[in-house]
Enzyme design. Structure first.
Site, PDB file in Angstrom:
ATOM      1  N   ASP A   9     106.780  76.166  -1.462  1.00  0.00           N
ATOM      2  CA  ASP A   9     105.713  76.337  -2.436  1.00  0.00           C
ATOM      3  C   ASP A   9     106.266  77.307  -3.502  1.00  0.00           C
ATOM      4  O   ASP A   9     107.298  77.954  -3.267  1.00  0.00           O
ATOM      5  CB  ASP A   9     104.480  76.916  -1.738  1.00  0.00           C
ATOM      6  CG  ASP A   9     103.389  77.305  -2.704  1.00  0.00           C
ATOM      7  OD1 ASP A   9     103.070  76.488  -3.583  1.00  0.00           O
ATOM      8  OD2 ASP A   9     102.870  78.445  -2.605  1.00  0.00           O
ATOM      9  N   LEU A  10     105.613  77.390  -4.646  1.00  0.00           N
ATOM     10  CA  LEU A  10     106.137  78.261  -5.713  1.00  0.00           C
ATOM     11  C   LEU A  10     105.388  79.597  -5.826  1.00  0.00           C
ATOM     12  O   LEU A  10     105.918  80.650  -5.484  1.00  0.00           O
ATOM     13  CB  LEU A  10     106.060  77.515  -7.050  1.00  0.00           C
ATOM     14  CG  LEU A  10     106.495  78.311  -8.269  1.00  0.00           C
ATOM     15  CD1 LEU A  10     107.993  78.543  -8.272  1.00  0.00           C
ATOM     16  CD2 LEU A  10     106.087  77.602  -9.561  1.00  0.00           C
ATOM     17  N   ASP A  11     104.121  79.476  -6.253  1.00  0.00           N
ATOM     18  CA  ASP A  11     103.328  80.681  -6.531  1.00  0.00           C
ATOM     19  C   ASP A  11     103.056  81.461  -5.245  1.00  0.00           C
ATOM     20  O   ASP A  11     102.461  80.938  -4.308  1.00  0.00           O
ATOM     21  CB  ASP A  11     101.981  80.284  -7.169  1.00  0.00           C
ATOM     22  CG  ASP A  11     102.155  79.625  -8.534  1.00  0.00           C
ATOM     23  OD1 ASP A  11     102.884  80.178  -9.359  1.00  0.00           O
ATOM     24  OD2 ASP A  11     101.550  78.560  -8.750  1.00  0.00           O
ATOM     25  N   THR A  17     103.578  85.099  -8.727  1.00  0.00           N
ATOM     26  CA  THR A  17     102.651  84.689  -9.787  1.00  0.00           C
ATOM     27  C   THR A  17     101.202  84.626  -9.308  1.00  0.00           C
ATOM     28  O   THR A  17     100.302  84.486 -10.137  1.00  0.00           O
ATOM     29  CB  THR A  17     103.052  83.305 -10.320  1.00  0.00           C
ATOM     30  OG1 THR A  17     103.466  82.529  -9.202  1.00  0.00           O
ATOM     31  CG2 THR A  17     104.159  83.388 -11.330  1.00  0.00           C
ATOM     32  N   LYS A  45      94.228  80.076  -3.727  1.00  0.00           N
ATOM     33  CA  LYS A  45      95.675  79.933  -3.569  1.00  0.00           C
ATOM     34  C   LYS A  45      96.032  78.520  -3.119  1.00  0.00           C
ATOM     35  O   LYS A  45      95.430  77.996  -2.177  1.00  0.00           O
ATOM     36  CB  LYS A  45      96.211  80.955  -2.562  1.00  0.00           C
ATOM     37  CG  LYS A  45      96.251  82.367  -3.126  1.00  0.00           C
ATOM     38  CD  LYS A  45      96.946  83.312  -2.181  1.00  0.00           C
ATOM     39  CE  LYS A  45      96.997  84.714  -2.767  1.00  0.00           C
ATOM     40  NZ  LYS A  45      97.522  85.675  -1.798  1.00  0.00           N
ATOM     41  N   SER A 114     104.666  72.207  -5.189  1.00  0.00           N
ATOM     42  CA  SER A 114     103.698  73.145  -5.767  1.00  0.00           C
ATOM     43  C   SER A 114     102.537  72.416  -6.440  1.00  0.00           C
ATOM     44  O   SER A 114     102.709  71.332  -6.987  1.00  0.00           O
ATOM     45  CB  SER A 114     104.412  74.005  -6.812  1.00  0.00           C
ATOM     46  OG  SER A 114     103.484  74.712  -7.599  1.00  0.00           O
ATOM     47  N   ALA A 115     101.371  73.053  -6.437  1.00  0.00           N
ATOM     48  CA  ALA A 115     100.197  72.488  -7.120  1.00  0.00           C
ATOM     49  C   ALA A 115     100.239  72.783  -8.614  1.00  0.00           C
ATOM     50  O   ALA A 115      99.467  72.224  -9.391  1.00  0.00           O
ATOM     51  CB  ALA A 115      98.930  73.086  -6.518  1.00  0.00           C
ATOM     52  N   LYS A 145      96.354  70.108  -2.278  1.00  0.00           N
ATOM     53  CA  LYS A 145      96.397  70.713  -0.950  1.00  0.00           C
ATOM     54  C   LYS A 145      94.960  71.110  -0.568  1.00  0.00           C
ATOM     55  O   LYS A 145      94.245  71.557  -1.446  1.00  0.00           O
ATOM     56  CB  LYS A 145      97.284  71.973  -0.952  1.00  0.00           C
ATOM     57  CG  LYS A 145      98.732  71.717  -1.355  1.00  0.00           C
ATOM     58  CD  LYS A 145      99.458  73.036  -1.587  1.00  0.00           C
ATOM     59  CE  LYS A 145     100.857  72.809  -2.163  1.00  0.00           C
ATOM     60  NZ  LYS A 145     101.575  74.035  -2.498  1.00  0.00           N
ATOM     61  N   GLU A 169     104.890  78.412   2.854  1.00  0.00           N
ATOM     62  CA  GLU A 169     103.614  78.476   2.136  1.00  0.00           C
ATOM     63  C   GLU A 169     102.949  79.842   2.247  1.00  0.00           C
ATOM     64  O   GLU A 169     103.029  80.480   3.287  1.00  0.00           O
ATOM     65  CB  GLU A 169     102.638  77.457   2.753  1.00  0.00           C
ATOM     66  CG  GLU A 169     102.427  76.209   1.954  1.00  0.00           C
ATOM     67  CD  GLU A 169     101.750  76.427   0.612  1.00  0.00           C
ATOM     68  OE1 GLU A 169     101.198  77.511   0.375  1.00  0.00           O
ATOM     69  OE2 GLU A 169     101.794  75.508  -0.216  1.00  0.00           O
ATOM     70  N   ASP A 170     102.271  80.269   1.179  1.00  0.00           N
ATOM     71  CA  ASP A 170     101.515  81.531   1.254  1.00  0.00           C
ATOM     72  C   ASP A 170     100.014  81.280   1.276  1.00  0.00           C
ATOM     73  O   ASP A 170      99.243  82.219   1.350  1.00  0.00           O
ATOM     74  CB  ASP A 170     101.838  82.423   0.051  1.00  0.00           C
ATOM     75  CG  ASP A 170     101.244  81.874  -1.230  1.00  0.00           C
ATOM     76  OD1 ASP A 170     101.398  80.656  -1.482  1.00  0.00           O
ATOM     77  OD2 ASP A 170     100.611  82.632  -1.982  1.00  0.00           O
TER      78      ASP A 170
END
Ligand code: BG6
Ligand code: MG
Length: 219
Positions: A9-11, A17, A45, A114-115, A145, A169-170
């Site tokens: 995942d990114l953020d 971010t 998130k 990522s979303a 997600k 994932e966070d």
């Protein structure tokens, strides 16, 4: 040893971010007189921009026209983008680079799942886009997600079955997406929030390379 797929995942996983998304949404919430706390933010998130706005409006019991919603969505993204202007490699979260390098040295396929519709510019600004063999973001999916779509596409692009995919994932929604997709979910953050994940680490600095090695070698 089966071919694996490492999906990030990114953020909140690669870059910090999540705080910028929060600040940008908080500005809108304040304008609308909606009480929007850090705890509420956990619900956002991993969730798409459109769904995030709906959640905030539900929290404040605010009904709005599509026209107003569209305006707030643009406003939120413009505010968010102001935080990205000066973004560089220094915003990559601790431990991420070592894991990416280790995976590359071991010829492991890496994807972004990522979303966000802002994913590519963030990967470019932080100078790590070349680590990714596939990038799947908010522009490529129709189901957000916890639907596993984003990760299923990523695993497919990397030529691996979902069972051999490992997802970092966070967010609660993202961990659920990985689990629903029958992938190995690794939660990055607080155990109290991410308890549905198969493995949980506070951040990447807590992941030993032997743990990654075991994932690579798992049958
Ligand atoms: C996710 C974030 O990665 O992307 C969410 O966790 C965000 O908070 C979503 O809403 C969509 O991001 P963007 O950049 O397209 O607004
Ligand atoms: Mg995230």
């Amino acid at each position: 040893m089966k071919k694996k797929a490492f999906i990030f995942d990114l953020d909140g996983v690669i870059v910090d971010t999540a705080k910028y998304h929060y600040l940008a949404w908080q500005k809108i919430a304040t304008e609308l007189n909606i009480n929007f706390t850090l705890e509420h933010n956990e619900l956002l998130k991993g969730v798409s921009r459109v769904r995030s706005l709906d959640i905030i409006l539900e929290l404040g019991k605010v009904e709005a026209s599509q026209e107003d919603k569209n305006r707030w969505l643009i406003q939120k993204n413009e505010e968010y983008l102001t935080y990205l202007v000066d973004m560089d490699q220094s915003e990559i979260l601790p431990g991420v680079m070592s894991i990416l390098k280790f995976l590359k040295e071991n010829n492991q396929p890496i994807a972004l799942g990522s979303a966000s519709k802002n994913a590519r510019p963030i990967l470019e600004k932080t100078g790590i886009i070349h680590y990714f063999d596939a990038i799947v973001d908010g522009n490529d999916v129709t189901n957000a997600k916890p639907d596993p779509e984003v990760f299923l596409i990523a695993a497919k692009l990397l030529g691996t079955s979902p069972e051999n995919a490992i997802v970092f994932e966070d967010s609660v929604a993202g961990v659920q997406a990985a689990n629903i997709g029958k992938m190995t979910s690794i939660g990055i953050g607080e155990e109290a929030v991410l308890h549905e994940a198969k493995y949980i680490f506070k951040d990447f600095t807590h992941i030993e390379m032997s743990f990654i090695e075991n994932l690579i070698e798992k049958k």
